[in-house]
Design a protein around this motif. Structure first.
Motif, PDB file in Angstrom:
ATOM      1  N   PHE A 298       0.749  -0.977  -0.007  1.00  0.00           N
ATOM      2  CA  PHE A 298      -0.001  -0.068   0.068  1.00  0.00           C
ATOM      3  C   PHE A 298       0.852   1.416   0.009  1.00  0.00           C
ATOM      4  O   PHE A 298       1.873   1.383   0.711  1.00  0.00           O
ATOM      5  CB  PHE A 298      -0.917  -0.045   1.445  1.00  0.00           C
ATOM      6  N   GLY A 303      -5.681   2.462  -1.456  1.00  0.00           N
ATOM      7  CA  GLY A 303      -6.855   1.976  -0.858  1.00  0.00           C
ATOM      8  C   GLY A 303      -8.282   2.414  -1.559  1.00  0.00           C
ATOM      9  O   GLY A 303      -9.282   2.010  -1.521  1.00  0.00           O
ATOM     10  N   SER A 313     -11.126  -6.328   1.306  1.00  0.00           N
ATOM     11  CA  SER A 313     -10.216  -6.951   2.082  1.00  0.00           C
ATOM     12  C   SER A 313      -8.899  -7.090   1.387  1.00  0.00           C
ATOM     13  O   SER A 313      -8.946  -7.266   0.243  1.00  0.00           O
ATOM     14  CB  SER A 313     -10.727  -8.186   2.703  1.00  0.00           C
ATOM     15  N   ARG A 315      -4.322  -8.024   1.591  1.00  0.00           N
ATOM     16  CA  ARG A 315      -3.144  -8.373   2.435  1.00  0.00           C
ATOM     17  C   ARG A 315      -2.105  -7.458   1.814  1.00  0.00           C
ATOM     18  O   ARG A 315      -1.696  -7.528   0.693  1.00  0.00           O
ATOM     19  CB  ARG A 315      -2.821  -9.862   2.404  1.00  0.00           C
ATOM     20  N   ASP A 316      -1.480  -6.779   2.771  1.00  0.00           N
ATOM     21  CA  ASP A 316      -0.140  -5.966   2.511  1.00  0.00           C
ATOM     22  C   ASP A 316       1.216  -6.970   2.696  1.00  0.00           C
ATOM     23  O   ASP A 316       1.322  -7.463   3.759  1.00  0.00           O
ATOM     24  CB  ASP A 316       0.015  -4.961   3.470  1.00  0.00           C
ATOM     25  N   VAL A 328      -3.046   1.361   8.467  1.00  0.00           N
ATOM     26  CA  VAL A 328      -4.151   0.725   8.752  1.00  0.00           C
ATOM     27  C   VAL A 328      -5.345   1.189   9.806  1.00  0.00           C
ATOM     28  O   VAL A 328      -6.411   1.048   9.796  1.00  0.00           O
ATOM     29  CB  VAL A 328      -3.640  -0.757   9.320  1.00  0.00           C
ATOM     30  N   VAL A 341      -7.323  -4.625   6.090  1.00  0.00           N
ATOM     31  CA  VAL A 341      -5.577  -5.167   5.724  1.00  0.00           C
ATOM     32  C   VAL A 341      -5.466  -6.189   6.653  1.00  0.00           C
ATOM     33  O   VAL A 341      -5.138  -5.689   7.868  1.00  0.00           O
ATOM     34  CB  VAL A 341      -4.991  -3.761   5.705  1.00  0.00           C
TER      35      VAL A 341
END
Length: 655
Positions: A298, A303, A313, A315-316, A328, A341
């Motif tokens: 990110f 976002g 939803s 995942r970083d 976050v 996240v």
């Protein structure tokens, strides 16, 4: 270009006026040297090395009294080592002509020529021209307009007074550049990349804080204007509801939400509408659980584009840890637009090709300490990177599993996928590492771009019908190994074109703001002479491999590792193109990801008690996967987002 060649010869006798350090996440990666080889002429040599990739730009230019370029010449290579040359000149009659690898044009209109591949110094050149311009606004050539945002911030550093200027119209968010009291460029800094002279390095953290304050204010204003919170209950009525459990679709369904939770899911005729309900008439649109993108890094407005695409939803998969934790919190509080996240923390080894992170370890004790830090800070997973020592993988896996964390990553250099799984990895990022498992004796060092560039050749040499591949698929299934294939990245590398937008963005790039559209060049690998056939066959071969892995029972989770939102859509299209049934692809992007990442209790399907995360699609991706791009509304925790309005806020044209 004879003029360009002559210009580069002049550089040999120039006197350096300034040298900047180029850093990637705090690690020195290159330099930018600014010089004046002649009266009124400025030259820049800019280069950096990011694990075998990286730009090299030699440029020189002249400006008029208003700071507008009258001549610009450059050459070098882009991030993926694709060569380029570029020229611009405005003659005495006022006609401007330019040529670069993506365009040739001319005009008599006034404006600031923005190069296609400029060195960072050119942001300072533009900022100075904007300061001179009426209203601090300038038309850009070939197209667009740049302006300076208000609210300047100044800091004292190394005996200089530095002022932050934010240039709108270049990217989706304002581009920051620091000028000193003489108007000279002091620093160009973003989330991952820093260009500034050595004496200013001690002030870098302060510069970053000031930029972050300005960025967060911008994001907060956007969030206030774009997130709609119903005053009472929220009811979606008349939807076609996709169930990722049985892969069926129910017609004429109403979903009642209150606050951030789903309260009731019933046929339209059976649901009593509360008097305080705000109603969204779905009119037969397909209602899906919110989508997942399990591979992101990110920054910027990622976002926002997730919400545009129905991604609630994500995942970083590695970031600047403390700023990402703060981001976050802003996503969760609504101070910045973005999905929920799940965090995966990177652990890297030591060496010149180590990835851009400060979590670099070379002993088992340090590796376990890194795992503990991530566990203590709410991370769900650790990601091992390419320079990590294979001998330490088991120590990381054991401590991670002891702390309840998953383990994934690139297969480290000097080992191979089977050994990585046997040492304790639960998941592998990027499909290319599955193929390289069969060439462990030939491709040992995967830290550089070779892990991509050799793939086409190796795929052409390997028979997927070979019993070794079927056996390995069964090995992965038996070990419950999950794959995050990032097909969209591999398509961009092997099926992209250096002068075009990446395939994932082609359906939407025409609606981007003019300058942003121009800057969205493909990240394609230049095809080596004689390798055209192998490169053309690479993506079809990878798609066959993906289908065989799916058919063999290996769990796949869709992740983009690219431009947020739209790249996830393309990832799903590629899975369908590989022959995986559309309904199963949609299950991967909803319920499967929630299950694997341990949040099925709250996410992954639309049932009472779960979080109100869902997406209304004005089309039928069960029939035609490209319809997944037609997101009409996104709901995250009961907040309603209009993707078309979000795109307008990003400066995009109408759908």
């Amino acid at each position: 270009m004879k003029a360009f060649a002559f210009a580069m010869l002049l550089l040999g006798g120039s006197v350096s006026a300034r040298e900047d350090r180029v850093q990637i996440h705090g690690t020195e990666a290159g330099a930018q040297a600014i010089s004046q080889p002649g009266k009124g002429v400025t030259a820049a040599h800019y280069s950096f090395n990011d694990r075998g990739r990286g730009d090299v730009v030699d440029a020189r230019w002249q400006l008029d009294a208003q700071g507008l370029p009258t001549r610009y010449e450059a050459g070098g290579n882009d991030y993926w080592k694709v060569p380029f040359t570029e020229s611009f000149e405005r003659d005495a009659a006022g006609k401007a002509r330019w040529k670069n690898r993506i365009e040739v044009g001319e005009t008599t209109a006034a404006g600031f020529y923005l190069p296609a591949n400029p060195p960072p110094e050119f942001m300072g050149v533009l900022a100075r021209a904007l300061l001179k311009a009426p209203g601090h606004r300038l038309a850009l050539l070939p197209a667009g307009e740049a302006s300076l945002e208000g609210g300047e911030t100044s800091v004292a550093a190394a005996g200089r007074r530095l002022t932050l200027h934010r240039i709108a119209g270049i990217e989706f968010t304002p581009v920051p550049v620091w000028l000193d009291e003489q108007g000279e460029t002091a620093a160009v800094v973003d989330d991952w990349f820093e260009v500034l002279p050595a004496p200013l390095l001690p002030a870098l953290a302060q510069l970053q804080r000031e930029q972050q304050t300005a960025d967060q204010a911008w994001h907060a204003a956007l969030a206030r204007s774009q997130a709609h919170r119903p005053q009472g209950a929220l009811l979606i009525r008349g939807a076609r509801l996709f169930d990722p459990v049985d892969l069926g679709v129910r017609e004429g369904v109403s979903v009642l939400m209150r606050g951030e939770r789903i309260v009731r899911v019933e046929p339209d005729a059976e649901l009593d509408v509360p008097p305080d309900a705000e109603i969204i008439e779905a009119k037969g649109r397909l209602l899906l659980p919110g989508l997942w993108d399990v591979h992101q890094h990110f920054s910027g407005v990622d976002g926002v584009f997730d919400l545009i695409a129905g991604v609630t939803s994500a995942r970083d998969m590695a970031n600047d840890n403390l700023p990402m934790l703060a981001r976050v919190q802003r996503f969760d509080s609504g101070a910045e637009l973005g999905p929920r996240v799940t965090l995966a923390g990177i652990i890297e080894g030591i060496g010149p090709l180590a990835g851009p992170t400060d979590v670099r370890v070379d002993t088992a004790d340090k590796a376990r300490a890194a795992v503990d830090w991530y566990a203590d800070h709410g991370y769900a997973q650790v990601k091992i990177y390419s320079s990590f020592s294979p001998a330490l993988v088991a120590a990381v896996a054991d401590r991670a599993h002891e702390r309840g964390l998953r383990v994934s990553g690139h297969v480290p250099a000097f080992t191979f996928a089977r050994a990585f799984v046997e040492a304790g990895a639960d998941e592998i990022q990027h499909l290319n590492f599955i193929l390289l498992n069969f060439f462990a004796d030939e491709v040992k060092d995967t830290r550089s771009r070779d892990r991509y560039t050799v793939l086409a050749d190796k795929l052409a040499q390997f028979d997927l019908g070979d019993g070794r591949f079927a056996e390995f698929v069964e090995f992965l299934r038996r070990h419950h190994t999950v794959l995050d294939p990032t097909m969209v990245v591999l398509e961009g590398l092997y099926s992209g074109e250096p002068a075009r937008a990446a395939p994932a963005l082609r359906p939407v790039v025409a609606r981007f703001p003019a300058v942003v559209r121009r800057r969205q060049l493909s990240g394609a690998v230049a095809v080596p002479p004689g390798k055209e056939v192998a490169y053309a066959q690479a993506l079809p071969g990878l798609l066959r491999m993906l289908k065989m892995l799916h058919d063999g029972g290996v769990t796949l989770m869709p992740g983009s590792d690219g431009f947020a939102g739209y790249s996830l859509h393309r990832e799903l299209e590629l899975y369908a193109q590989a022959g995986i049934p559309n309904a199963e692809v949609l299950r991967m992007a909803t319920l499967t990801s929630a299950r694997v990442l341990g949040v099925e209790k709250d996410r992954g399907s639309i049932v009472p008690g779960k979080l109100a995360d869902m997406v209304l699609v004005d089309g039928d991706p069960l029939r035609q996967m490209s319809d997944i791009r037609r997101v009409w509304r996104t709901v995250k925790g009961g907040l309603v987002f209009d993707p078309a309005a979000l795109e307008r806020a990003m400066g995009m044209g109408a759908r």
